[in-house]
Design a protein around this motif. Structure first.
Motif, PDB file in Angstrom:
ATOM      1  N   ASN A   1    -102.146 -14.831  16.606  1.00 30.47           N
ATOM      2  CA  ASN A   1    -101.868 -16.127  17.242  1.00 30.47           C
ATOM      3  C   ASN A   1    -100.497 -16.637  16.803  1.00 30.47           C
ATOM      4  OD1 ASN A   1    -104.329 -16.214  18.533  1.00 30.47           O
ATOM      5  ND2 ASN A   1    -105.347 -17.262  16.838  1.00 30.47           N
TER       6      ASN A   1
ATOM      7  N   LYS B   1     -96.430 -14.042  22.173  1.00 29.93           N
ATOM      8  CA  LYS B   1     -96.838 -13.279  23.372  1.00 29.93           C
ATOM      9  C   LYS B   1     -96.860 -14.182  24.614  1.00 29.93           C
ATOM     10  CE  LYS B   1    -101.008 -12.240  21.908  1.00 29.93           C
ATOM     11  NZ  LYS B   1    -101.155 -13.019  20.678  1.00 29.93           N
ATOM     12  N   THR B   2     -97.601 -15.281  24.492  1.00 27.97           N
ATOM     13  CA  THR B   2     -97.753 -16.148  25.669  1.00 27.97           C
ATOM     14  C   THR B   2     -96.421 -16.777  26.056  1.00 27.97           C
ATOM     15  OG1 THR B   2    -100.071 -16.551  25.177  1.00 27.97           O
ATOM     16  CG2 THR B   2     -98.989 -18.182  26.541  1.00 27.97           C
ATOM     17  N   THR B   3     -95.619 -17.134  25.072  1.00 29.62           N
ATOM     18  CA  THR B   3     -94.290 -17.695  25.385  1.00 29.62           C
ATOM     19  C   THR B   3     -93.450 -16.664  26.137  1.00 29.62           C
ATOM     20  OG1 THR B   3     -94.401 -19.054  23.398  1.00 29.62           O
ATOM     21  CG2 THR B   3     -92.243 -18.777  24.381  1.00 29.62           C
TER      22      THR B   3
ATOM     23  N   ILE C   1     -94.563 -14.247  28.061  1.00 27.28           N
ATOM     24  CA  ILE C   1     -95.101 -14.167  29.430  1.00 27.28           C
ATOM     25  C   ILE C   1     -94.635 -15.380  30.243  1.00 27.28           C
ATOM     26  CG2 ILE C   1     -97.237 -14.273  30.796  1.00 27.28           C
ATOM     27  CD1 ILE C   1     -97.340 -11.691  29.501  1.00 27.28           C
ATOM     28  N   LYS C   2     -94.664 -16.554  29.610  1.00 34.35           N
ATOM     29  CA  LYS C   2     -94.254 -17.768  30.336  1.00 34.35           C
ATOM     30  C   LYS C   2     -92.787 -17.695  30.751  1.00 34.35           C
ATOM     31  CE  LYS C   2     -97.522 -21.295  28.856  1.00 34.35           C
ATOM     32  NZ  LYS C   2     -97.752 -22.496  28.058  1.00 34.35           N
TER      33      LYS C   2
ATOM     34  N   PRO D   1    -103.301 -16.441  34.035  1.00 33.07           N
ATOM     35  CA  PRO D   1    -103.116 -17.161  32.761  1.00 33.07           C
ATOM     36  C   PRO D   1    -104.279 -16.947  31.796  1.00 33.07           C
ATOM     37  CG  PRO D   1    -102.831 -18.634  34.641  1.00 33.07           C
ATOM     38  CD  PRO D   1    -103.425 -17.379  35.158  1.00 33.07           C
ATOM     39  N   GLN D   2    -104.024 -17.366  30.558  1.00 26.40           N
ATOM     40  CA  GLN D   2    -105.016 -17.171  29.485  1.00 26.40           C
ATOM     41  C   GLN D   2    -106.345 -17.841  29.829  1.00 26.40           C
ATOM     42  OE1 GLN D   2    -104.605 -18.742  25.167  1.00 26.40           O
ATOM     43  NE2 GLN D   2    -103.181 -17.057  25.348  1.00 26.40           N
TER      44      GLN D   2
ATOM     45  N   ASP E   1    -102.695 -12.395  30.845  1.00 29.45           N
ATOM     46  CA  ASP E   1    -102.683 -13.012  29.516  1.00 29.45           C
ATOM     47  C   ASP E   1    -104.126 -13.100  29.006  1.00 29.45           C
ATOM     48  OD1 ASP E   1    -101.795 -14.197  27.247  1.00 29.45           O
ATOM     49  OD2 ASP E   1    -101.057 -16.035  28.193  1.00 29.45           O
ATOM     50  N   GLU E   2    -104.463 -12.205  28.115  1.00 25.19           N
ATOM     51  CA  GLU E   2    -105.818 -12.121  27.550  1.00 25.19           C
ATOM     52  C   GLU E   2    -106.894 -12.173  28.655  1.00 25.19           C
ATOM     53  OE1 GLU E   2    -106.534 -14.181  23.956  1.00 25.19           O
ATOM     54  OE2 GLU E   2    -104.402 -14.392  23.504  1.00 25.19           O
TER      55      GLU E   2
ATOM     56  N   THR F   1    -101.509  -9.066  27.590  1.00 18.87           N
ATOM     57  CA  THR F   1    -101.617  -9.498  26.197  1.00 18.87           C
ATOM     58  C   THR F   1    -103.097  -9.512  25.837  1.00 18.87           C
ATOM     59  OG1 THR F   1    -101.944 -11.865  26.491  1.00 18.87           O
ATOM     60  CG2 THR F   1     -99.686 -11.086  26.595  1.00 18.87           C
TER      61      THR F   1
ATOM     62  N   SER G   1    -105.465 -24.323  33.931  1.00 14.22           N
ATOM     63  CA  SER G   1    -104.335 -23.406  34.130  1.00 14.22           C
ATOM     64  C   SER G   1    -104.036 -23.202  35.607  1.00 14.22           C
ATOM     65  CB  SER G   1    -104.644 -22.055  33.492  1.00 14.22           C
ATOM     66  OG  SER G   1    -104.678 -22.184  32.104  1.00 14.22           O
TER      67      SER G   1
END
Lengths: 243, 240
Positions: free
Chosen positions: A38, A42-44, A46-47, A82-83, A159-160, A189, B79
């Protein structure tokens, strides 16, 4: 040919550097797993790649289009899951898919044909007429991925995608993701190492916003001298030198 | 035409909520009926249909503010909006898609209220038609206020601010339920600086064929200012 070329990408939020000097190429049709604990970035990442947030510095080319200079064109190429599950709650499963096809410019017969194809491919036919908010978590997640695919994206960010799913639902989704390999460039991710091992052509490990390692499972094991991916991941995330 | 696709989705989201239908379409009619019954037993000039109907219409629009705010804030809270931000939709597509489904709903709400008032005895004339048409300016103002608040607040805050504060302000400061002249002083001044009383007086002025100034200018200014503010804040949210 590379589908994604990331060059010196950086993102800073106030005092926090979320991503630092990221350099990475992803081949067309490749499935790359992005691993990290965490807050690894990763998410940043992707964003930034999906034009949801602007990089502080650097750039990335997606099929030759710059995320900084040509975000509108980049968005035409993308599908994003998205996640969190991202669906319209009061629309039925079919309406969700037709809506998303319409948002990507597909109309009439084309939108309906893509919707039917997604319903079949993702096995959503039993719940076609149900409102999205009434579906179980597994079905919602499946719909969420179908929404990312309905526009036939050339690049897909997941994302996950299997977060919170039971083993059976996860395996079902693996089959779907696996079926995309070679046709769609996928960045996935995940926190599940077995998922990365089962699906990815290559794995990128991020820690503290930096890329720590990149390679196939065998290459990462050889690089760390570990016997399994979990040990290799821990070794890389805790102390690996930057790539 | 992506805005149209988005507008269709938003229309479905709004209309599939039974509370929306009740408060949007049914509640103003029920209020009109109750107050007319009271007026027949105890005659009050304020509750005569020419005075009351424009007030009920404006009060009904305060629920559109709530629906608009809830729609945006709920999308922001999940989201789903993130997914749409990564699609080829532009800021204009979003604003139009949120705004346009609520304007026909306002028109239907207004039409139903006036038709019901006609059943109760209101004379339908060109002036009545003008009153209804002009009230859409007030509707635009309430919808834009909803979009603005929905872009700034989460859905729980929206429930408090729009569901309680805006509807109460719209009730207390509109001059629908009691005469602002009777209270007078700072209360009356405040009421006519805010948009609610101006919206009601615009409707009353039109229905009686009187001059529409200065209320028309107040309503126009609020509608334009709030729409521009909603667009600016939503664009800023997209970039953030």
């Amino acid at each position: 040919m590379n589908a994604i070329e990331i060059r010196d990408l950086r993102k800073v939020y106030g005092d926090v550097t979320a991503v630092e000097a990221l350099e990475l190429d992803v081949r067309q049709g490749e499935l790359l797993a992005l691993l990290g604990v965490n807050g690894a970035g990763k998410t940043t990442t992707i964003k930034m790649l999906s034009c949801l947030t602007q990089p502080t510095a650097g750039d990335a080319l997606l099929l030759g289009r710059s995320i900084c200079r040509e975000p509108a064109q980049v968005k035409e190429l993308l599908g994003v899951s998205p996640q969190e599950t991202a669906i319209a709650p009061n629309l039925t499963v079919r309406e969700n898919l037709e809506f998303m096809a319409g948002v990507h410019g597909l109309t009439g017969g084309k939108a309906r044909a893509r919707t039917e194809e997604m319903l079949r491919t993702l096995g959503l036919e039993p719940v076609t007429r149900r409102k999205a908010k009434t579906l179980s978590g597994g079905w919602q997640r499946r719909l969420s991925i179908a929404l990312a695919l309905v526009s036939q994206p050339q690049i897909l960010f997941l994302d996950e995608p299997t977060l919170g799913l039971d083993v059976l639902a996860r395996r079902e989704l693996w089959k779907v993701v696996e079926s995309l390999k070679g046709r769609v460039t996928v960045i996935l991710t995940t926190h599940y190492l077995e998922e990365a091992e089962a699906l990815a052509d290559r794995i990128a490990v991020m820690a503290a916003g930096r890329l720590k390692a990149l390679g196939s499972v065998e290459e990462l094991l050889a690089q760390t001298g570990c016997k399994n991916l979990e040990d290799a991941f821990v070794a890389l995330a805790e102390g690996g030198a930057d790539q | 035409m992506k805005w149209l696709v988005f507008a269709k989705r938003n229309t479905k989201e709004i209309l599939r909520d039974p509370l929306t239908l009740f408060f949007g379409l049914g509640f103003p009619v029920i209020l009109l009926l109750l107050l007319t019954m009271i007026q027949r037993n105890i005659p009050v000039a304020m509750f005569e249909l020419e005075q009351l109907t424009p007030g009920i219409v404006v009060f009904g629009y305060s629920f559109l503010c709530l629906f608009a705010a809830l729609l945006v804030s709920k999308d922001r809270g999940t989201s789903f909006l993130l997914r749409l931000f990564s699609s080829p939709m532009t800021a204009s597509d979003f604003i139009l898609g949120y705004l346009l489904p609520l304007l026909p709903m306002a028109a239907v709400q207004c039409l139903l209220t006036y038709l019901f008032a006609a059943l109760l005895g209101l004379q339908l004339t060109l002036h009545t038609l003008a009153s209804g048409a002009l009230s859409l300016l007030t509707a635009m103002m309430f919808i834009s206020l909803g979009l603005l608040l929905g872009s700034l607040l989460n859905d729980k805050q929206v429930g408090g601010i729009c569901g309680a504060l805006v509807t109460n302000l719209s009730a207390w400061l509109s001059g629908t339920w009691f005469s602002l002249e009777l209270v007078g002083g700072w209360f009356k001044k405040l009421a006519f600086v805010l948009p609610f009383a101006n919206g009601v007086e615009l409707g009353r002025g039109a229905i009686q064929g009187q001059s529409l100034t200065p209320w028309l200018w107040w309503c126009l200014a609020y509608a334009v200012a709030l729409t521009l503010a909603a667009i600016a804040v939503f664009r800023a949210r997209m970039k953030a």
